[in-house]
Design a protein around this motif. Structure first.
Motif, PDB file in Angstrom:
ATOM      1  N   GLU A   5      -0.453   4.277   6.843  1.00  0.00           N
ATOM      2  CA  GLU A   5      -0.922   5.286   7.794  1.00  0.00           C
ATOM      3  C   GLU A   5      -0.848   6.697   7.197  1.00  0.00           C
ATOM      4  O   GLU A   5      -1.534   7.602   7.648  1.00  0.00           O
ATOM      5  CB  GLU A   5      -0.096   5.219   9.084  1.00  0.00           C
ATOM      6  CG  GLU A   5      -0.293   3.952   9.900  1.00  0.00           C
ATOM      7  CD  GLU A   5      -1.640   3.916  10.604  1.00  0.00           C
ATOM      8  OE1 GLU A   5      -2.373   4.929  10.551  1.00  0.00           O
ATOM      9  OE2 GLU A   5      -1.963   2.872  11.199  1.00  0.00           O
ATOM     10  N   ASN A   6       0.010   6.870   6.180  1.00  0.00           N
ATOM     11  CA  ASN A   6       0.150   8.169   5.519  1.00  0.00           C
ATOM     12  C   ASN A   6      -0.285   8.073   4.056  1.00  0.00           C
ATOM     13  O   ASN A   6       0.325   8.688   3.179  1.00  0.00           O
ATOM     14  CB  ASN A   6       1.599   8.647   5.611  1.00  0.00           C
ATOM     15  CG  ASN A   6       2.037   8.933   7.027  1.00  0.00           C
ATOM     16  OD1 ASN A   6       1.835  10.015   7.549  1.00  0.00           O
ATOM     17  ND2 ASN A   6       2.636   7.937   7.669  1.00  0.00           N
ATOM     18  N   ALA A   7      -1.324   7.260   3.805  1.00  0.00           N
ATOM     19  CA  ALA A   7      -1.790   7.035   2.432  1.00  0.00           C
ATOM     20  C   ALA A   7      -2.113   8.352   1.746  1.00  0.00           C
ATOM     21  O   ALA A   7      -2.719   9.259   2.341  1.00  0.00           O
ATOM     22  CB  ALA A   7      -3.012   6.124   2.440  1.00  0.00           C
ATOM     23  N   GLY A   8      -1.679   8.452   0.488  1.00  0.00           N
ATOM     24  CA  GLY A   8      -1.918   9.658  -0.291  1.00  0.00           C
ATOM     25  C   GLY A   8      -0.855  10.710  -0.137  1.00  0.00           C
ATOM     26  O   GLY A   8      -0.897  11.742  -0.811  1.00  0.00           O
ATOM     27  N   GLU A   9       0.130  10.478   0.758  1.00  0.00           N
ATOM     28  CA  GLU A   9       1.206  11.436   0.976  1.00  0.00           C
ATOM     29  C   GLU A   9       2.542  10.785   0.632  1.00  0.00           C
ATOM     30  O   GLU A   9       2.688   9.569   0.668  1.00  0.00           O
ATOM     31  CB  GLU A   9       1.240  11.915   2.438  1.00  0.00           C
ATOM     32  CG  GLU A   9      -0.049  12.571   2.891  1.00  0.00           C
ATOM     33  CD  GLU A   9       0.000  12.940   4.362  1.00  0.00           C
ATOM     34  OE1 GLU A   9       1.082  12.780   4.978  1.00  0.00           O
ATOM     35  OE2 GLU A   9      -1.033  13.377   4.900  1.00  0.00           O
ATOM     36  N   ILE A  10       3.530  11.622   0.328  1.00  0.00           N
ATOM     37  CA  ILE A  10       4.872  11.126   0.063  1.00  0.00           C
ATOM     38  C   ILE A  10       5.670  11.192   1.369  1.00  0.00           C
ATOM     39  O   ILE A  10       5.777  12.251   1.993  1.00  0.00           O
ATOM     40  CB  ILE A  10       5.575  11.961  -1.030  1.00  0.00           C
ATOM     41  CG1 ILE A  10       4.792  11.855  -2.342  1.00  0.00           C
ATOM     42  CG2 ILE A  10       7.009  11.463  -1.232  1.00  0.00           C
ATOM     43  CD1 ILE A  10       4.638  10.437  -2.865  1.00  0.00           C
ATOM     44  N   TYR A  22       0.029  -0.087  -5.784  1.00  0.00           N
ATOM     45  CA  TYR A  22      -0.090   0.363  -4.394  1.00  0.00           C
ATOM     46  C   TYR A  22       0.991   1.364  -3.993  1.00  0.00           C
ATOM     47  O   TYR A  22       0.722   2.308  -3.245  1.00  0.00           O
ATOM     48  CB  TYR A  22      -0.041  -0.835  -3.454  1.00  0.00           C
ATOM     49  CG  TYR A  22      -1.198  -1.793  -3.654  1.00  0.00           C
ATOM     50  CD1 TYR A  22      -2.471  -1.453  -3.206  1.00  0.00           C
ATOM     51  CD2 TYR A  22      -1.031  -3.006  -4.310  1.00  0.00           C
ATOM     52  CE1 TYR A  22      -3.546  -2.306  -3.407  1.00  0.00           C
ATOM     53  CE2 TYR A  22      -2.090  -3.871  -4.509  1.00  0.00           C
ATOM     54  CZ  TYR A  22      -3.353  -3.517  -4.059  1.00  0.00           C
ATOM     55  OH  TYR A  22      -4.415  -4.353  -4.254  1.00  0.00           O
ATOM     56  N   LEU A  23       2.210   1.162  -4.449  1.00  0.00           N
ATOM     57  CA  LEU A  23       3.313   2.003  -4.017  1.00  0.00           C
ATOM     58  C   LEU A  23       3.830   2.838  -5.184  1.00  0.00           C
ATOM     59  O   LEU A  23       3.872   2.378  -6.325  1.00  0.00           O
ATOM     60  CB  LEU A  23       4.468   1.147  -3.467  1.00  0.00           C
ATOM     61  CG  LEU A  23       4.131   0.192  -2.322  1.00  0.00           C
ATOM     62  CD1 LEU A  23       5.388  -0.553  -1.886  1.00  0.00           C
ATOM     63  CD2 LEU A  23       3.532   0.939  -1.138  1.00  0.00           C
ATOM     64  N   THR A  24       4.239   4.040  -4.863  1.00  0.00           N
ATOM     65  CA  THR A  24       4.849   4.893  -5.875  1.00  0.00           C
ATOM     66  C   THR A  24       6.144   5.454  -5.324  1.00  0.00           C
ATOM     67  O   THR A  24       6.310   5.614  -4.105  1.00  0.00           O
ATOM     68  CB  THR A  24       3.911   6.049  -6.271  1.00  0.00           C
ATOM     69  OG1 THR A  24       4.490   6.753  -7.357  1.00  0.00           O
ATOM     70  CG2 THR A  24       3.695   7.021  -5.104  1.00  0.00           C
ATOM     71  N   ASN A  25       7.062   5.738  -6.211  1.00  0.00           N
ATOM     72  CA  ASN A  25       8.352   6.309  -5.847  1.00  0.00           C
ATOM     73  C   ASN A  25       8.506   7.643  -6.564  1.00  0.00           C
ATOM     74  O   ASN A  25       8.380   7.723  -7.790  1.00  0.00           O
ATOM     75  CB  ASN A  25       9.485   5.364  -6.253  1.00  0.00           C
ATOM     76  CG  ASN A  25      10.851   5.976  -5.991  1.00  0.00           C
ATOM     77  OD1 ASN A  25      11.009   6.783  -5.083  1.00  0.00           O
ATOM     78  ND2 ASN A  25      11.835   5.595  -6.792  1.00  0.00           N
ATOM     79  N   ALA A  37      -3.064   3.587  -3.193  1.00  0.00           N
ATOM     80  CA  ALA A  37      -4.355   2.898  -3.358  1.00  0.00           C
ATOM     81  C   ALA A  37      -5.347   3.396  -2.311  1.00  0.00           C
ATOM     82  O   ALA A  37      -4.967   3.801  -1.206  1.00  0.00           O
ATOM     83  CB  ALA A  37      -4.168   1.396  -3.231  1.00  0.00           C
ATOM     84  N   PRO A  38      -6.647   3.347  -2.620  1.00  0.00           N
ATOM     85  CA  PRO A  38      -7.665   3.710  -1.620  1.00  0.00           C
ATOM     86  C   PRO A  38      -7.636   2.728  -0.450  1.00  0.00           C
ATOM     87  O   PRO A  38      -7.408   1.526  -0.627  1.00  0.00           O
ATOM     88  CB  PRO A  38      -8.981   3.605  -2.401  1.00  0.00           C
ATOM     89  CG  PRO A  38      -8.593   3.615  -3.839  1.00  0.00           C
ATOM     90  CD  PRO A  38      -7.239   3.009  -3.927  1.00  0.00           C
ATOM     91  N   THR A  39      -7.885   3.247   0.750  1.00  0.00           N
ATOM     92  CA  THR A  39      -7.916   2.398   1.946  1.00  0.00           C
ATOM     93  C   THR A  39      -9.209   2.643   2.705  1.00  0.00           C
ATOM     94  O   THR A  39      -9.846   3.682   2.574  1.00  0.00           O
ATOM     95  CB  THR A  39      -6.731   2.699   2.883  1.00  0.00           C
ATOM     96  OG1 THR A  39      -6.838   4.046   3.354  1.00  0.00           O
ATOM     97  CG2 THR A  39      -5.408   2.516   2.163  1.00  0.00           C
ATOM     98  N   SER A  40      -9.586   1.658   3.504  1.00  0.00           N
ATOM     99  CA  SER A  40     -10.740   1.817   4.399  1.00  0.00           C
ATOM    100  C   SER A  40     -10.395   1.173   5.723  1.00  0.00           C
ATOM    101  O   SER A  40      -9.578   0.247   5.791  1.00  0.00           O
ATOM    102  CB  SER A  40     -11.984   1.153   3.797  1.00  0.00           C
ATOM    103  OG  SER A  40     -11.775  -0.246   3.627  1.00  0.00           O
ATOM    104  N   ARG A  41     -11.012   1.669   6.776  1.00  0.00           N
ATOM    105  CA  ARG A  41     -10.742   1.150   8.119  1.00  0.00           C
ATOM    106  C   ARG A  41     -12.007   0.558   8.716  1.00  0.00           C
ATOM    107  O   ARG A  41     -13.111   1.029   8.472  1.00  0.00           O
ATOM    108  CB  ARG A  41     -10.232   2.263   9.045  1.00  0.00           C
ATOM    109  CG  ARG A  41      -8.844   2.755   8.700  1.00  0.00           C
ATOM    110  CD  ARG A  41      -8.432   3.902   9.618  1.00  0.00           C
ATOM    111  NE  ARG A  41      -7.097   4.371   9.329  1.00  0.00           N
ATOM    112  CZ  ARG A  41      -5.994   3.940   9.930  1.00  0.00           C
ATOM    113  NH1 ARG A  41      -6.094   3.022  10.883  1.00  0.00           N
ATOM    114  NH2 ARG A  41      -4.811   4.421   9.606  1.00  0.00           N
ATOM    115  N   GLU A  42     -11.793  -0.463   9.532  1.00  0.00           N
ATOM    116  CA  GLU A  42     -12.900  -1.036  10.279  1.00  0.00           C
ATOM    117  C   GLU A  42     -12.368  -1.560  11.604  1.00  0.00           C
ATOM    118  O   GLU A  42     -11.172  -1.817  11.757  1.00  0.00           O
ATOM    119  CB  GLU A  42     -13.561  -2.177   9.485  1.00  0.00           C
ATOM    120  CG  GLU A  42     -12.623  -3.323   9.157  1.00  0.00           C
ATOM    121  CD  GLU A  42     -13.316  -4.439   8.395  1.00  0.00           C
ATOM    122  OE1 GLU A  42     -14.384  -4.855   8.864  1.00  0.00           O
ATOM    123  OE2 GLU A  42     -12.776  -4.888   7.371  1.00  0.00           O
TER     124      GLU A  42
END
Length: 956
Positions: free
Chosen positions: A49-54, A95-98, A108-113
């Motif tokens: 839900e917070n993709a691209g943010e730490i 997918y995950l970074t620390n 990782a890039p995400t898409s919603r449908e």
């Protein structure tokens, strides 16, 4: 299950080959469902839900474990599990970074449908995880209500179904429960509150419905811990008489357990935060028109219900158009209330349709709603119940009133004993119950070996008013209490019972509680209360209702005159009082005093089982303290008594006690002999008796201790296998305590053996989560200590110290310090490795001060750590002496694992002093005695050290 499936949109988040369904709590890789723990799923959802943010560590913990103190190591363990689940191979996406010091991010890039799916599918079976009343075969006129409620519960989480008594709220709630079984994957808990009269017992009753032990005056924190992170539906049925308590409980659970959905049924709204009110309307009735045909009339649910129930009751009315106005009139006059309609329909077979309608009109001018000055429980159904009551025969009226003495369900035998005597024959009571059942005033459950009956809640309240008017109330309450006293005594004695004779079980708990309330009331009989309390102890302990057990036993014990001769009842009460303190006050002086008193009573009464139980409990207190000589003496005394009985069960129990004690004393060969004999000779009946009484399984404990004995003796692979066996057996029992025991021993062995610290932490986090869920303080304390020691292995001493100290504090608080020397020794070693020498000396001083036993299973390890501490001060001679003492102690014990550690430490000291040949001669023979477990941490380290020694030592 719903007859038709409705559809709704649900969000799906896609990344790589994965699709995340947040509302369903499902992660799929292609068409396969990825197995994720509840916490790992929550972490993934927050990060996606917070993709691209730490997301910071503290923020992530607050969202995943709201309101709870959780160590960052727990977060790291679940992140590691999540990474493993998302692993797509070396060349796969990341997918995950620390970000050290900050937190974690989804990169990782995400898409919603949004996809359309059916809400509730009729054809998919589901199995309820908790006791759920059977689905009603045919519910009339409530399809739309059920569908709307299902949608509201899923979307809003907290719904109260409001309507007058008799409207069909429970029927609708049950239909909703079965319709949502698939949605909640069987995790639906239906709690009927009708029989419960004490609001203080509400939280404990709900916790018990989830299978949790009730150990404190406020079970809500433990209940919240169990529910948090699990998607479940809790149904609280018939809440109106406990409205304030239910509002508080539901509000707290709704706020603290964000994955919990709640459905309450009540005659009024709870009026608490988060609640959405759904008002259940009356069944639609035919209009007042003269040209209504029967076909038209059957299109209205109230009329359809009336016709169906009349036919089921044996009615022979002709369904032609001339009957339509009569049916329509009855339905309208009954206000579309399902219960009232069913009661009226039940008389058609006897009176006929026209006479039923005439009786309704002439004797009951029903007005809905009722008088505002009437009691709340009677504002809607009192007239209906008056009408039904006046249609009963004199015997049926008398039996109905007397049956109100029962709280909850009852057997035919109970009804005959309580409602029949003195003037009604058993066959008269039987016929009367049959008549009440046909008229829908009583229901029957025939799913078990013995049929059980019950009155509807509102019917029981109405009947109780009639009973009080008759002047028989107190006499019936006494007969009720006497019956359950006799039933409990019969069950305790067991001999001569036939298959058709009821025995006391958890199904009788509401009636036993009601009998105790009356017996200890101002109008009751305290002596009868003492009997009820004494013989009901297996019920309370078996259901893990420890707080309530302690309360009843305390009241019963206060009645006894200390100058009177001891009785079996006093022994049972004292034993139950002491047993209920295990998880409450721990193995404290109060606990030991209670068990000493119970043992004295057993000796005076020459009660062999009571003496065995008393010695067992005092042994348990000694082993946990630990006072090992005292524990061994208790085991020997128990053995002397066990030899007086032919049953092998007590002897197996003594072998288990002796094996555990010998293990803690470091007498490993003797320990292994006793533990093996315990496993070979224990009987299933004796083992299950203990399990049912206190939820503890000595077989699982035996296997767990055996695993540690094998580890100490150097059989590392066998130890791992025995640990896995203990855990598998514990999980199959579905009791909390055995699982905690198995996780404790498995976690200890894994900490000692496994070089993969991530794997060790995963298991230890499971132990901590399990112990917190079930409020098992000793397991939580040990888990925290191991978590801290794992941090020390990561060279994070500052993170390790507070975790271990909290665990040790908890150990001291509950008088459980059998593992304290081991933990202190290893924390001292960690402090030495972190060059925190002052801390190390302080820890060793505390260990020396608190150690109660000159020799124990970890004595060689303590001596080895003392040698390491001596090295920090430059005293190599003292270090060598301690290492040599450790080796000698380990050899005396037969602890090859400890000997390897001490020999490695002394060998390194020799090598550092320029004597590699001496080190090689010392360590190689020890290393070569191992035949398994080559990949364990100690053997790997020793093997590498030997290679270094051989490369630096001239050939000889």
């Amino acid at each position: 299950m719903l007859q038709e499936a409705s559809h709704h949109s649900r969000d799906v988040i896609a990344f790589g080959p994965f699709r995340l369904f947040p509302s369903e709590r499902v992660l799929k890789k292609g068409d396969e469902t990825v197995k994720l723990g509840a916490r790992a799923f929550d972490i993934l959802t927050v990060l996606v839900e917070n993709a691209g943010e730490i997301v910071g560590h503290r923020e992530l913990i607050a969202k995943v474990w709201p309101g709870a103190f959780v160590e960052e190591v727990s977060l790291r363990v679940h992140i590691a599990a999540l990474r493993k689940a998302l692993d797509t191979g070396e060349a796969g996406p990341r997918y995950l970074t620390n970000v050290p010091g900050r937190g974690y991010g989804f990169v990782a890039p995400t898409s919603r449908e949004a996809i359309e799916t059916p809400d509730f599918v009729a054809h998919r079976p589901a199995v309820a995880r908790y006791a759920l009343p059977a689905r009603l075969t045919h519910v009339v006129g409530r399809d739309d209500d059920v569908r709307e409620l299902c949608e509201a519960i899923v979307a809003e989480r907290f719904v109260t179904l409001v309507g007058p008594g008799g409207m069909g709220k429970t029927t609708v709630a049950l239909s909703v429960a079965h319709a949502l079984l698939e949605e909640f994957r069987g995790a639906i808990c239906f709690v009927e509150l009708g029989p419960l009269n004490d609001p203080h017992l509400l939280a404990g009753t709900v916790a018990s419905a989830f299978g949790l032990p009730v150990q404190t005056q406020d079970p809500i924190p433990g209940l919240v811990a169990h529910l948090r992170g699990k998607r479940m539906l809790l149904i609280l049925d018939s809440s109106e008489h406990l409205i304030s308590a239910v509002a508080v409980l539901a509000g707290r659970l709704f706020e603290a357990a964000p994955d919990l959905h709640i459905l309450a049924t009540s005659r009024e709204a709870l009026r608490t935060d988060g609640e959405n009110v759904y008002r259940l309307s009356p069944l639609a009735s035919p209009p007042d028109t003269s040209n209504l045909t029967m076909a038209d009339m059957l299109g209205f649910p109230a009329a359809k219900l009336f016709v169906e129930r009349a036919a089921m009751g044996g009615g022979t009315m002709v369904l032609d158009d001339t009957a339509a106005p009569l049916v329509a009139n009855i339905c309208r006059r009954l206000g579309g209330l399902a219960l009232a309609i069913e009661l009226a329909a039940g008389r058609v077979g006897t009176l006929g349709l026209r006479e039923t309608a005439a009786l309704l009109d002439s004797q009951f001018a029903l007005r809905w709603p009722g008088r505002r000055t009437a009691p709340p429980r009677h504002q809607t159904l009192s007239a209906t119940l008056d009408w039904s009551y006046n249609l009963l025969s004199e015997t049926e009226r008398k039996v109905l009133a007397r049956l109100s003495a029962f709280a909850g369900n009852f057997t035919l035998e109970g009804a005959q004993q309580v409602a029949g005597r003195p003037e009604l024959a058993e066959v008269e009571v039987f016929d009367a119950i049959g008549g009440l059942f046909v008229k829908s005033l009583a229901s029957a459950d025939t799913s078990g070996p013995i049929a059980r009956y019950r009155l509807l809640d509102t019917t029981r309240t109405y009947a109780a008013m009639k009973l009080k008017d008759s002047g028989e109330y107190n006499d019936l309450r006494r007969r009720h209490a006497l019956y359950y006293r006799d039933l409990l005594v019969r069950t305790a004695r067991g001999a001569g019972l036939t298959a058709d004779q009821p025995t006391a079980s958890a199904a009788d708990i509401d009636n036993i509680r009601a009998a105790l309330h009356w017996a200890f009331s101002a109008d009751g009989d305290p002596a009868l209360g003492v009997d009820l309390a004494a013989f009901s102890t297996p019920i309370w302990l078996g259901k893990a209702l420890l707080t309530e057990c302690r309360d009843w036993m305390t009241r019963a014990a206060a009645v006894a005159n200390p100058d009177d001769a001891p009785t079996q009842q006093q022994l049972l009460i004292q034993t139950a009082l002491a047993s209920s303190q295990v998880l409450g006050v721990g193995m404290s002086d109060q606990f030991k005093a209670s068990w000493t008193k119970a043992l004295e009573l057993a000796v005076r009464l020459q009660d062999i089982p009571g003496q065995l139980t008393g010695h067992l409990a005092l042994w348990g207190a000694a082993i946990r303290a630990p006072s090992l000589d005292e524990a061994l003496d208790a085991a020997r005394r128990c053995g002397d008594i066990a030899r007086l009985v032919p049953d092998p069960g007590p002897s197996a129990m003594v072998d288990w006690m002796a094996g555990v004690t010998e293990h803690h004393l470091g007498r490993l060969a003797d320990a292994r002999l006793h533990l093996r004999r315990a496993l070979d000779t224990d009987t299933e009946a004796a083992r299950l008796t203990q399990l049912r009484q206190i939820g503890y399984d000595r077989r699982v404990a035996t296997i767990g201790v055996m695993a540690n004995v094998l580890w100490l003796q150097g059989y590392f692979e066998q130890a791992r296998q025995w640990g896995e066996r203990a855990l598998a057996e514990a999980r199959s029992l579905e009791f909390a305590l055995p699982v905690g025991v198995a996780l404790t021993w498995a976690g200890l062995n894994k900490y000692l053996s496994d070089p993969d610290i991530d794997a060790v932490e995963r298991d230890v986090v499971e132990l901590v989560d399990h112990s917190r869920t079930h409020a098992i303080a000793s397991d939580e304390a040990f888990g925290l200590c191991l978590l801290g020691l794992c941090q020390a292995k990561r060279q994070q001493f500052d993170a390790a110290m507070p975790l271990v100290m909290e665990g040790l504090r908890m150990f001291g608080e509950i008088h459980y310090e059998v593992f304290t020397p081991f933990v202190l020794a290893h924390l001292c070693e960690a402090a030495i490795e972190a060059k925190r020498h002052d801390d190390a000396r302080s820890l060793m001083t505390r260990l020396a001060r608190d150690e109660r036993n000159p020799k124990s299973w970890c004595t060689p390890e303590i001596l080895r750590v003392k040698g390491m501490l001596a090295l920090t001060g430059g005293d190599q001679a003292a270090a060598a002496a301690f290492f040599s003492q450790s080796i000698e102690s380990a050899r005396t014990q037969g602890a090859l694992a400890w000997e390897l550690r001490a020999a490695t430490s002394l060998g390194r000291l020799h090598a550092a002093a320029g004597r590699p040949g001496e080190a090689l001669d010392l360590l190689a023979p020890v290393f070569e005695r191992f035949a398994e477990g080559a990949d364990t941490a100690d053997l790997v380290a020793a093997g590498q050290f030997l290679d270094e020694l051989r490369s630096s030592t001239p050939a000889r």
